[in-house]
Design a protein around this motif. Structure first.
Motif, PDB file in Angstrom:
ATOM      1  N   VAL A 271       0.453  -0.568   0.081  1.00 22.28           N
ATOM      2  CA  VAL A 271       0.210  -0.127   0.131  1.00 22.28           C
ATOM      3  C   VAL A 271       0.927   1.470   0.121  1.00 22.28           C
ATOM      4  O   VAL A 271       0.253   2.250  -1.033  1.00 22.28           O
ATOM      5  CB  VAL A 271      -1.083   0.047   1.056  1.00 22.28           C
ATOM      6  N   PHE A 272       1.667   1.019   0.696  1.00 22.67           N
ATOM      7  CA  PHE A 272       2.633   2.618   0.792  1.00 22.67           C
ATOM      8  C   PHE A 272       3.751   2.751  -0.052  1.00 22.67           C
ATOM      9  O   PHE A 272       3.869   3.763  -0.938  1.00 22.67           O
ATOM     10  CB  PHE A 272       3.681   2.562   2.182  1.00 22.67           C
ATOM     11  N   HIS A 273       4.114   1.409  -0.857  1.00 28.19           N
ATOM     12  CA  HIS A 273       4.882   1.540  -2.025  1.00 28.19           C
ATOM     13  C   HIS A 273       4.321   1.512  -3.259  1.00 28.19           C
ATOM     14  O   HIS A 273       5.119   2.870  -3.883  1.00 28.19           O
ATOM     15  CB  HIS A 273       5.260  -0.048  -2.629  1.00 28.19           C
ATOM     16  N   PHE A 274       2.716   1.329  -3.540  1.00 31.65           N
ATOM     17  CA  PHE A 274       2.274   1.842  -4.417  1.00 31.65           C
ATOM     18  C   PHE A 274       2.112   3.103  -4.174  1.00 31.65           C
ATOM     19  O   PHE A 274       1.890   3.885  -5.287  1.00 31.65           O
ATOM     20  CB  PHE A 274       0.782   0.650  -4.973  1.00 31.65           C
ATOM     21  N   ARG A 275       1.749   3.662  -3.403  1.00 32.51           N
ATOM     22  CA  ARG A 275       1.083   4.982  -3.046  1.00 32.51           C
ATOM     23  C   ARG A 275       2.506   5.985  -3.787  1.00 32.51           C
ATOM     24  O   ARG A 275       2.476   7.167  -4.157  1.00 32.51           O
ATOM     25  CB  ARG A 275       0.668   5.550  -1.463  1.00 32.51           C
ATOM     26  N   ASP A 276       3.714   5.584  -2.657  1.00 34.65           N
ATOM     27  CA  ASP A 276       4.666   6.684  -3.218  1.00 34.65           C
ATOM     28  C   ASP A 276       5.488   6.320  -4.433  1.00 34.65           C
ATOM     29  O   ASP A 276       6.748   7.326  -4.262  1.00 34.65           O
ATOM     30  CB  ASP A 276       6.210   6.680  -1.357  1.00 34.65           C
ATOM     31  N   PHE A 277       4.954   5.433  -5.495  1.00 36.37           N
ATOM     32  CA  PHE A 277       5.894   5.550  -6.392  1.00 36.37           C
ATOM     33  C   PHE A 277       5.113   5.620  -7.326  1.00 36.37           C
ATOM     34  O   PHE A 277       5.018   5.592  -8.409  1.00 36.37           O
ATOM     35  CB  PHE A 277       6.503   4.025  -6.244  1.00 36.37           C
ATOM     36  N   TRP A 278       4.267   3.998  -7.465  1.00 41.70           N
ATOM     37  CA  TRP A 278       3.238   3.929  -8.606  1.00 41.70           C
ATOM     38  C   TRP A 278       1.927   5.485  -8.796  1.00 41.70           C
ATOM     39  O   TRP A 278       2.105   5.494  -9.757  1.00 41.70           O
ATOM     40  CB  TRP A 278       2.954   2.776  -8.691  1.00 41.70           C
ATOM     41  N   TYR A 279       1.841   5.658  -7.209  1.00 39.01           N
ATOM     42  CA  TYR A 279       0.732   7.032  -7.888  1.00 39.01           C
ATOM     43  C   TYR A 279       0.784   8.129  -7.832  1.00 39.01           C
ATOM     44  O   TYR A 279       1.251   8.739  -8.980  1.00 39.01           O
ATOM     45  CB  TYR A 279       0.019   6.577  -6.403  1.00 39.01           C
ATOM     46  N   GLN A 280       2.659   8.516  -7.706  1.00 36.83           N
ATOM     47  CA  GLN A 280       3.046   9.718  -7.863  1.00 36.83           C
ATOM     48  C   GLN A 280       3.578   9.700  -9.551  1.00 36.83           C
ATOM     49  O   GLN A 280       3.590  10.974  -9.930  1.00 36.83           O
ATOM     50  CB  GLN A 280       4.075   9.847  -6.669  1.00 36.83           C
ATOM     51  N   TYR A 281       4.331   8.443  -9.855  1.00 37.39           N
ATOM     52  CA  TYR A 281       4.172   8.617 -11.032  1.00 37.39           C
ATOM     53  C   TYR A 281       3.374   8.042 -12.125  1.00 37.39           C
ATOM     54  O   TYR A 281       3.743  10.192 -13.496  1.00 37.39           O
ATOM     55  CB  TYR A 281       5.176   7.370 -11.670  1.00 37.39           C
ATOM     56  N   LYS A 282       2.572   8.352 -11.788  1.00 40.70           N
ATOM     57  CA  LYS A 282       1.237   7.839 -12.952  1.00 40.70           C
ATOM     58  C   LYS A 282       0.521   9.622 -12.405  1.00 40.70           C
ATOM     59  O   LYS A 282       0.189  10.202 -13.710  1.00 40.70           O
ATOM     60  CB  LYS A 282       0.008   6.668 -12.061  1.00 40.70           C
ATOM     61  N   PHE A 283       0.005   9.651 -11.026  1.00 41.05           N
ATOM     62  CA  PHE A 283      -0.961  10.573 -10.755  1.00 41.05           C
ATOM     63  C   PHE A 283      -0.094  12.333 -10.552  1.00 41.05           C
ATOM     64  O   PHE A 283      -0.975  13.005 -10.472  1.00 41.05           O
ATOM     65  CB  PHE A 283      -2.124  10.001 -10.120  1.00 41.05           C
ATOM     66  N   GLY A 284       0.978  11.212  -9.683  1.00 38.86           N
ATOM     67  CA  GLY A 284       1.313  13.096  -9.615  1.00 38.86           C
ATOM     68  C   GLY A 284       1.981  14.007 -10.486  1.00 38.86           C
ATOM     69  O   GLY A 284       2.266  13.726 -11.622  1.00 38.86           O
ATOM     70  N   SER A 285       2.543  15.441  -9.697  1.00 37.89           N
ATOM     71  CA  SER A 285       3.384  16.277 -11.099  1.00 37.89           C
ATOM     72  C   SER A 285       5.140  15.825 -10.439  1.00 37.89           C
ATOM     73  O   SER A 285       5.449  16.938  -9.648  1.00 37.89           O
ATOM     74  CB  SER A 285       2.923  17.941 -10.202  1.00 37.89           C
ATOM     75  N   LEU A 286       5.283  14.929 -11.125  1.00 37.39           N
ATOM     76  CA  LEU A 286       7.180  15.197 -10.837  1.00 37.39           C
ATOM     77  C   LEU A 286       7.927  15.837 -11.737  1.00 37.39           C
ATOM     78  O   LEU A 286       7.617  16.034 -12.608  1.00 37.39           O
ATOM     79  CB  LEU A 286       7.244  13.008 -11.802  1.00 37.39           C
ATOM     80  N   PRO A 287       8.814  16.416 -11.278  1.00 36.65           N
ATOM     81  CA  PRO A 287       9.810  17.243 -12.223  1.00 36.65           C
ATOM     82  C   PRO A 287      10.495  16.254 -12.713  1.00 36.65           C
ATOM     83  O   PRO A 287      10.318  15.165 -13.259  1.00 36.65           O
ATOM     84  CB  PRO A 287      10.567  17.434 -11.259  1.00 36.65           C
ATOM     85  N   LYS A 288      10.605  16.808 -14.513  1.00 35.48           N
ATOM     86  CA  LYS A 288      11.393  16.592 -15.122  1.00 35.48           C
ATOM     87  C   LYS A 288      13.155  16.239 -14.907  1.00 35.48           C
ATOM     88  O   LYS A 288      13.341  17.511 -14.910  1.00 35.48           O
ATOM     89  CB  LYS A 288      10.960  17.016 -16.807  1.00 35.48           C
ATOM     90  N   ASP A 289      12.766  14.862 -16.009  1.00 40.27           N
ATOM     91  CA  ASP A 289      14.711  15.676 -15.812  1.00 40.27           C
ATOM     92  C   ASP A 289      15.535  15.978 -17.089  1.00 40.27           C
ATOM     93  O   ASP A 289      14.812  16.590 -17.795  1.00 40.27           O
ATOM     94  CB  ASP A 289      15.060  13.834 -15.716  1.00 40.27           C
ATOM     95  N   GLU A 290      16.664  15.573 -17.597  1.00 41.03           N
ATOM     96  CA  GLU A 290      17.430  16.351 -18.206  1.00 41.03           C
ATOM     97  C   GLU A 290      17.072  16.187 -19.754  1.00 41.03           C
ATOM     98  O   GLU A 290      16.531  16.346 -21.402  1.00 41.03           O
ATOM     99  CB  GLU A 290      18.709  15.925 -18.583  1.00 41.03           C
ATOM    100  N   SER A 291      16.381  14.701 -19.887  1.00 43.88           N
ATOM    101  CA  SER A 291      16.036  14.287 -21.288  1.00 43.88           C
ATOM    102  C   SER A 291      14.049  14.818 -21.049  1.00 43.88           C
ATOM    103  O   SER A 291      13.779  13.719 -22.425  1.00 43.88           O
ATOM    104  CB  SER A 291      15.764  13.084 -21.076  1.00 43.88           C
TER     105      SER A 291
END
Length: 227
Positions: A121-141
């Motif tokens: 539950v924590f793992h999906f919330r902190d990584f999967w959910y963030q990657y799918k629906f969170g506002s992640l910054p972009k890297d150099e690529s």
């Protein structure tokens, strides 16, 4: 137990074994991908973010992910149903002392499974959910910077400890689960017992240690960047 209930239990155990072995296969693939996090920081960032982007945009991987989600749900539900049935059945018969000779983790698969579910539950919330629906910054690529999220999560010592302890719970769960799946599928033949036990033990150790060292490594090498 009548024939109908016996057949139902056998079917559930077989389904749990099949889904369990699929999850075992997924853990290998997931570990191989996550081992990129052990590369030097800049290289790890570029490699891991590109890897994450590749997985998110691949239709075959998306199909596999749906199978993964279904396998987790089915595996958990079957385990719960079988456990409840066993408790109900146990009350009808004389006390069986064979459990005293079994390993403690074999007698506590339900507890270990619950701990792993909490971790998921924590793992999906902190990584999967963030990657799918969170506002992640972009890297150099231009890729979503999942690497930054991972490093941020493993900045806290308590989260690293929680992750490592969860991996040990997973390891003990795998130790019994692998043998149990082999029995349910009829693969635990006396001729191959030694091989199955050796492979199962080695697999459990590799998965546990492999996943556990990643947050420890990131914490020890990247923690200074946050201070």
């Amino acid at each position: 137990m009548d024939n109908k209930n016996r057949a139902s239990t056998l079917m559930r155990k077989t389904l749990m074994a099949v889904t369990g072995l699929f999850l075992c296969f997924f853990l290998v693939i997931h570990l191989l991908g996550n081992l990129q996090l052990l590369l030097p920081a800049e290289q790890a960032k570029a490699s891991f973010n590109s890897y994450s982007q590749l997985l998110s945009g691949n239709i075959f991987i998306k199909i596999i992910s749906y199978v993964l989600y279904a396998s987790i749900v089915i595996h958990c539900l079957d385990a719960l149903i079988i456990t409840l049935k066993n408790k109900k059945t146990a009350g009808r018969y004389a006390v069986d002392n064979r459990g005293k000779a079994s390993k403690w983790y074999s007698r506590n698969m339900g507890i270990l499974g619950t701990l792993i579910l909490i971790f998921l539950v924590f793992h999906f919330r902190d990584f999967w959910y963030q990657y799918k629906f969170g506002s992640l910054p972009k890297d150099e690529s231009g890729h979503k910077d999942l690497y930054a999220i991972v490093v941020a999560a493993y900045h806290d010592w308590w989260y690293v400890l929680f992750y490592v302890l969860s991996m040990f719970a997973l390891g003990y769960h795998l130790l019994h689960g692998f043998y149990s799946a082999a029995r349910s599928l009829g693969l635990y033949h006396p001729k191959y017992v030694s091989w199955v036990r050796t492979f199962g033990t080695g697999y459990s150790y590799i998965i546990t240690i492999g996943f556990a060292i990643i947050p420890i490594y990131i914490y020890l090498t990247q923690h200074v960047l946050w201070n």
